[in-house]
Write a protein that holds these residues in place. Structure first.
Motif, PDB file in Angstrom:
ATOM      1  N   PRO A 194       2.238  -1.110   8.689  1.00  0.00           N
ATOM      2  CA  PRO A 194       1.321  -0.491   7.710  1.00  0.00           C
ATOM      3  C   PRO A 194       2.084   0.185   6.575  1.00  0.00           C
ATOM      4  O   PRO A 194       3.010   0.955   6.815  1.00  0.00           O
ATOM      5  CB  PRO A 194       0.558   0.537   8.546  1.00  0.00           C
ATOM      6  CG  PRO A 194       0.660   0.048   9.949  1.00  0.00           C
ATOM      7  CD  PRO A 194       2.000  -0.611  10.055  1.00  0.00           C
ATOM      8  N   ILE A 195       1.683  -0.134   5.348  1.00  0.00           N
ATOM      9  CA  ILE A 195       2.347   0.456   4.194  1.00  0.00           C
ATOM     10  C   ILE A 195       1.475   1.490   3.493  1.00  0.00           C
ATOM     11  O   ILE A 195       1.958   2.348   2.769  1.00  0.00           O
ATOM     12  CB  ILE A 195       2.793  -0.649   3.203  1.00  0.00           C
ATOM     13  CG1 ILE A 195       3.697  -0.062   2.111  1.00  0.00           C
ATOM     14  CG2 ILE A 195       1.605  -1.383   2.615  1.00  0.00           C
ATOM     15  CD1 ILE A 195       4.316  -1.093   1.227  1.00  0.00           C
ATOM     16  N   LEU A 196       0.169   1.438   3.730  1.00  0.00           N
ATOM     17  CA  LEU A 196      -0.748   2.379   3.089  1.00  0.00           C
ATOM     18  C   LEU A 196      -1.779   2.871   4.094  1.00  0.00           C
ATOM     19  O   LEU A 196      -2.410   2.067   4.783  1.00  0.00           O
ATOM     20  CB  LEU A 196      -1.461   1.697   1.910  1.00  0.00           C
ATOM     21  CG  LEU A 196      -2.553   2.507   1.210  1.00  0.00           C
ATOM     22  CD1 LEU A 196      -1.980   3.779   0.584  1.00  0.00           C
ATOM     23  CD2 LEU A 196      -3.248   1.664   0.142  1.00  0.00           C
TER      24      LEU A 196
ATOM     25  N   ALA B 226       0.400  -8.075  -1.881  1.00  0.00           N
ATOM     26  CA  ALA B 226       0.077  -6.670  -1.550  1.00  0.00           C
ATOM     27  C   ALA B 226      -1.220  -6.266  -2.237  1.00  0.00           C
ATOM     28  O   ALA B 226      -1.508  -6.725  -3.336  1.00  0.00           O
ATOM     29  CB  ALA B 226       1.210  -5.748  -2.002  1.00  0.00           C
ATOM     30  N   VAL B 227      -1.924  -5.323  -1.604  1.00  0.00           N
ATOM     31  CA  VAL B 227      -1.912  -4.974  -0.188  1.00  0.00           C
ATOM     32  C   VAL B 227      -3.254  -5.402   0.385  1.00  0.00           C
ATOM     33  O   VAL B 227      -4.238  -5.475  -0.328  1.00  0.00           O
ATOM     34  CB  VAL B 227      -1.714  -3.444   0.063  1.00  0.00           C
ATOM     35  CG1 VAL B 227      -0.282  -3.045  -0.189  1.00  0.00           C
ATOM     36  CG2 VAL B 227      -2.703  -2.599  -0.708  1.00  0.00           C
ATOM     37  N   TRP B 228      -3.286  -5.627   1.705  1.00  0.00           N
ATOM     38  CA  TRP B 228      -4.459  -6.209   2.334  1.00  0.00           C
ATOM     39  C   TRP B 228      -4.785  -5.501   3.632  1.00  0.00           C
ATOM     40  O   TRP B 228      -3.895  -5.123   4.389  1.00  0.00           O
ATOM     41  CB  TRP B 228      -4.218  -7.695   2.622  1.00  0.00           C
ATOM     42  CG  TRP B 228      -3.935  -8.498   1.403  1.00  0.00           C
ATOM     43  CD1 TRP B 228      -2.721  -8.641   0.771  1.00  0.00           C
ATOM     44  CD2 TRP B 228      -4.873  -9.257   0.638  1.00  0.00           C
ATOM     45  NE1 TRP B 228      -2.855  -9.448  -0.343  1.00  0.00           N
ATOM     46  CE2 TRP B 228      -4.161  -9.844  -0.443  1.00  0.00           C
ATOM     47  CE3 TRP B 228      -6.242  -9.520   0.766  1.00  0.00           C
ATOM     48  CZ2 TRP B 228      -4.777 -10.661  -1.380  1.00  0.00           C
ATOM     49  CZ3 TRP B 228      -6.850 -10.335  -0.173  1.00  0.00           C
ATOM     50  CH2 TRP B 228      -6.127 -10.896  -1.230  1.00  0.00           C
ATOM     51  N   MET B 229      -6.093  -5.357   3.912  1.00  0.00           N
ATOM     52  CA  MET B 229      -6.529  -4.894   5.215  1.00  0.00           C
ATOM     53  C   MET B 229      -6.270  -5.980   6.258  1.00  0.00           C
ATOM     54  O   MET B 229      -6.117  -7.155   5.923  1.00  0.00           O
ATOM     55  CB  MET B 229      -8.030  -4.583   5.202  1.00  0.00           C
ATOM     56  CG  MET B 229      -8.441  -3.450   4.303  1.00  0.00           C
ATOM     57  SD  MET B 229     -10.245  -3.194   4.445  1.00  0.00           S
ATOM     58  CE  MET B 229     -10.497  -1.931   3.205  1.00  0.00           C
TER      59      MET B 229
ATOM     60  N   ASP C 142      -1.180  -1.012 -15.680  1.00  0.00           N
ATOM     61  CA  ASP C 142      -1.245   0.063 -16.662  1.00  0.00           C
ATOM     62  C   ASP C 142      -0.640   1.373 -16.172  1.00  0.00           C
ATOM     63  O   ASP C 142      -0.507   2.314 -16.943  1.00  0.00           O
ATOM     64  CB  ASP C 142      -2.700   0.320 -17.072  1.00  0.00           C
ATOM     65  CG  ASP C 142      -3.290  -0.847 -17.835  1.00  0.00           C
ATOM     66  OD1 ASP C 142      -2.550  -1.486 -18.596  1.00  0.00           O
ATOM     67  OD2 ASP C 142      -4.486  -1.115 -17.669  1.00  0.00           O
ATOM     68  N   PHE C 143      -0.296   1.454 -14.889  1.00  0.00           N
ATOM     69  CA  PHE C 143       0.246   2.683 -14.341  1.00  0.00           C
ATOM     70  C   PHE C 143       1.770   2.634 -14.322  1.00  0.00           C
ATOM     71  O   PHE C 143       2.373   1.557 -14.311  1.00  0.00           O
ATOM     72  CB  PHE C 143      -0.278   2.914 -12.917  1.00  0.00           C
ATOM     73  CG  PHE C 143      -1.608   3.614 -12.879  1.00  0.00           C
ATOM     74  CD1 PHE C 143      -2.709   3.091 -13.541  1.00  0.00           C
ATOM     75  CD2 PHE C 143      -1.773   4.795 -12.182  1.00  0.00           C
ATOM     76  CE1 PHE C 143      -3.943   3.723 -13.509  1.00  0.00           C
ATOM     77  CE2 PHE C 143      -2.993   5.437 -12.137  1.00  0.00           C
ATOM     78  CZ  PHE C 143      -4.077   4.900 -12.808  1.00  0.00           C
ATOM     79  N   LYS C 144       2.388   3.798 -14.320  1.00  0.00           N
ATOM     80  CA  LYS C 144       3.846   3.867 -14.230  1.00  0.00           C
ATOM     81  C   LYS C 144       4.307   3.198 -12.938  1.00  0.00           C
ATOM     82  O   LYS C 144       3.707   3.393 -11.881  1.00  0.00           O
ATOM     83  CB  LYS C 144       4.311   5.322 -14.267  1.00  0.00           C
ATOM     84  CG  LYS C 144       4.047   6.018 -15.605  1.00  0.00           C
ATOM     85  CD  LYS C 144       4.454   7.480 -15.555  1.00  0.00           C
ATOM     86  CE  LYS C 144       4.128   8.172 -16.876  1.00  0.00           C
ATOM     87  NZ  LYS C 144       4.450   9.628 -16.836  1.00  0.00           N
ATOM     88  N   HIS C 145       5.365   2.418 -13.053  1.00  0.00           N
ATOM     89  CA  HIS C 145       5.922   1.671 -11.916  1.00  0.00           C
ATOM     90  C   HIS C 145       4.912   0.692 -11.319  1.00  0.00           C
ATOM     91  O   HIS C 145       5.075   0.253 -10.188  1.00  0.00           O
ATOM     92  CB  HIS C 145       6.416   2.620 -10.816  1.00  0.00           C
ATOM     93  CG  HIS C 145       7.444   3.609 -11.271  1.00  0.00           C
ATOM     94  ND1 HIS C 145       8.741   3.248 -11.584  1.00  0.00           N
ATOM     95  CD2 HIS C 145       7.370   4.948 -11.473  1.00  0.00           C
ATOM     96  CE1 HIS C 145       9.429   4.330 -11.952  1.00  0.00           C
ATOM     97  NE2 HIS C 145       8.608   5.365 -11.904  1.00  0.00           N
ATOM     98  N   ASN C 146       3.865   0.341 -12.079  1.00  0.00           N
ATOM     99  CA  ASN C 146       2.779  -0.515 -11.589  1.00  0.00           C
ATOM    100  C   ASN C 146       1.997   0.121 -10.453  1.00  0.00           C
ATOM    101  O   ASN C 146       1.334  -0.570  -9.673  1.00  0.00           O
ATOM    102  CB  ASN C 146       3.297  -1.888 -11.143  1.00  0.00           C
ATOM    103  CG  ASN C 146       3.777  -2.745 -12.292  1.00  0.00           C
ATOM    104  OD1 ASN C 146       4.684  -3.537 -12.145  1.00  0.00           O
ATOM    105  ND2 ASN C 146       3.166  -2.591 -13.473  1.00  0.00           N
ATOM    106  N   GLY C 147       2.020   1.453 -10.355  1.00  0.00           N
ATOM    107  CA  GLY C 147       1.295   2.172  -9.321  1.00  0.00           C
ATOM    108  C   GLY C 147       2.192   2.562  -8.166  1.00  0.00           C
ATOM    109  O   GLY C 147       3.301   2.051  -7.993  1.00  0.00           O
ATOM    110  N   VAL C 148       1.707   3.474  -7.348  1.00  0.00           N
ATOM    111  CA  VAL C 148       2.539   4.060  -6.296  1.00  0.00           C
ATOM    112  C   VAL C 148       2.962   3.042  -5.247  1.00  0.00           C
ATOM    113  O   VAL C 148       4.113   3.060  -4.780  1.00  0.00           O
ATOM    114  CB  VAL C 148       1.822   5.271  -5.654  1.00  0.00           C
ATOM    115  CG1 VAL C 148       0.517   4.868  -4.982  1.00  0.00           C
ATOM    116  CG2 VAL C 148       2.731   5.971  -4.642  1.00  0.00           C
ATOM    117  N   ILE C 149       2.085   2.133  -4.853  1.00  0.00           N
ATOM    118  CA  ILE C 149       2.446   1.156  -3.825  1.00  0.00           C
ATOM    119  C   ILE C 149       3.460   0.154  -4.374  1.00  0.00           C
ATOM    120  O   ILE C 149       4.421  -0.234  -3.684  1.00  0.00           O
ATOM    121  CB  ILE C 149       1.198   0.438  -3.278  1.00  0.00           C
ATOM    122  CG1 ILE C 149       0.402   1.391  -2.390  1.00  0.00           C
ATOM    123  CG2 ILE C 149       1.580  -0.810  -2.494  1.00  0.00           C
ATOM    124  CD1 ILE C 149       1.128   1.844  -1.128  1.00  0.00           C
TER     125      ILE C 149
END
Length: 270
Positions: free
Chosen positions: A102-104, A85-88, A40-47
């Motif tokens: 690390p990406i986030l 994406a994304v996982w601890m 539902d977010f633009k670009h499917n969210g920032v990540i």
């Protein structure tokens, strides 16, 4: 002359279209975790935006498949997706996956009512309190071990929305959650009056990293991970990486009005 220019323009457009068509598609499984990942977010969210741009610069086009988290993990481990994406980080996941860099960078905090005078220095300051929590959710090894002592009680429910509802009703005293995820849930599901009642303690419960996972089942995963990591480091070095998260703070990924949807029951990122 005009006809010649038109012919050149058409040839250029055809060339660009052919190049776009030749780009290999990567299908990446993701779970719903606004504002980082959300249909539902633009670009499917920032990540999702960051991952798409990183791979685009490597000559790929990305399509995201939103799934419940357990299905995303299992299907990707079986090689049905190029990545997830994304996982601890968990040691046991290394049997199935190669981890990206690390990406986030995440920061977990305790949300609480402003009317509750909460302060803490050590986990033992939480003794006797009832906390909200997500189903199957880990808050880091240290906090998980503290939960096992029984000095606090955690009532786990499926969604952020339910946890904040319980917080507003004083059914729980604290709700630990990643700071941007928590505020995204508040702004997407609650009134300004309710949001004004809630704050977070500035001391982080957990500083954590999350990663893009590449399945060991796929032969090309090692090379794809190396390309992704190199491009990610270029983004960090140039300052482009940081711009995505400045845009997040400015609200540039917020969903359009009227698209407010409740999260799935298992929409918490592990």
């Amino acid at each position: 002359m005009n006809a010649r220019r038109l012919c050149i323009s058409l040839c250029l457009l055809l060339c660009l279209s052919t190049q776009a068509a030749e780009r290999q598609e990567l299908v990446i499984s993701v779970g719903d975790w606004p504002p980082y990942l959300s249909a539902d977010f633009k670009h499917n969210g920032v990540i999702a935006h960051l991952i798409s741009d990183l791979f685009a610069d490597e000559g790929y086009r990305v399509r995201f498949q939103f799934l419940p988290w357990p299905r995303a993990y299992a299907a990707t481990a079986a090689g049905r997706f190029a990545a997830s994406a994304v996982w601890m980080h968990k040691n046991e996941r290394e049997a199935d996956f190669l981890y990206s860099a690390p990406i986030l960078d995440e920061q977990f905090v305790f949300f609480h009512l402003k009317s509750f005078p909460f302060n803490w220095r050590s986990l033992y300051d939480l003794t006797g309190l009832t906390l909200g929590g997500g189903l199957g959710y880990s808050y880091g090894a240290k906090f998980d071990a503290f939960l096992d002592t029984g000095k606090v009680r955690m009532e786990r429910v499926p969604s952020d929305m339910q946890n904040f509802e319980k917080l507003l009703k004083n059914r729980v005293a604290l709700y630990p959650q990643e700071i941007n995820v928590g505020y995204a849930a508040l702004h997407n599901h609650f009134t300004p009056a309710d949001i004004a009642k809630i704050t977070h303690h500035p001391k982080p419960l957990l500083n954590n990293f999350s990663y893009l996972l590449f399945p060991r089942q796929l032969e090309g995963s090692q090379a794809l991970r190396e390309r992704f990591n190199r491009r990610l480091q270029q983004y960090r070095d140039s300052g482009r990486y940081q711009q995505y998260f400045r845009d997040l703070q400015l609200g540039k990924y917020q969903q359009a009005a009227g698209q407010n949807t409740a999260p799935e029951a298992d929409s918490v990122a592990p």
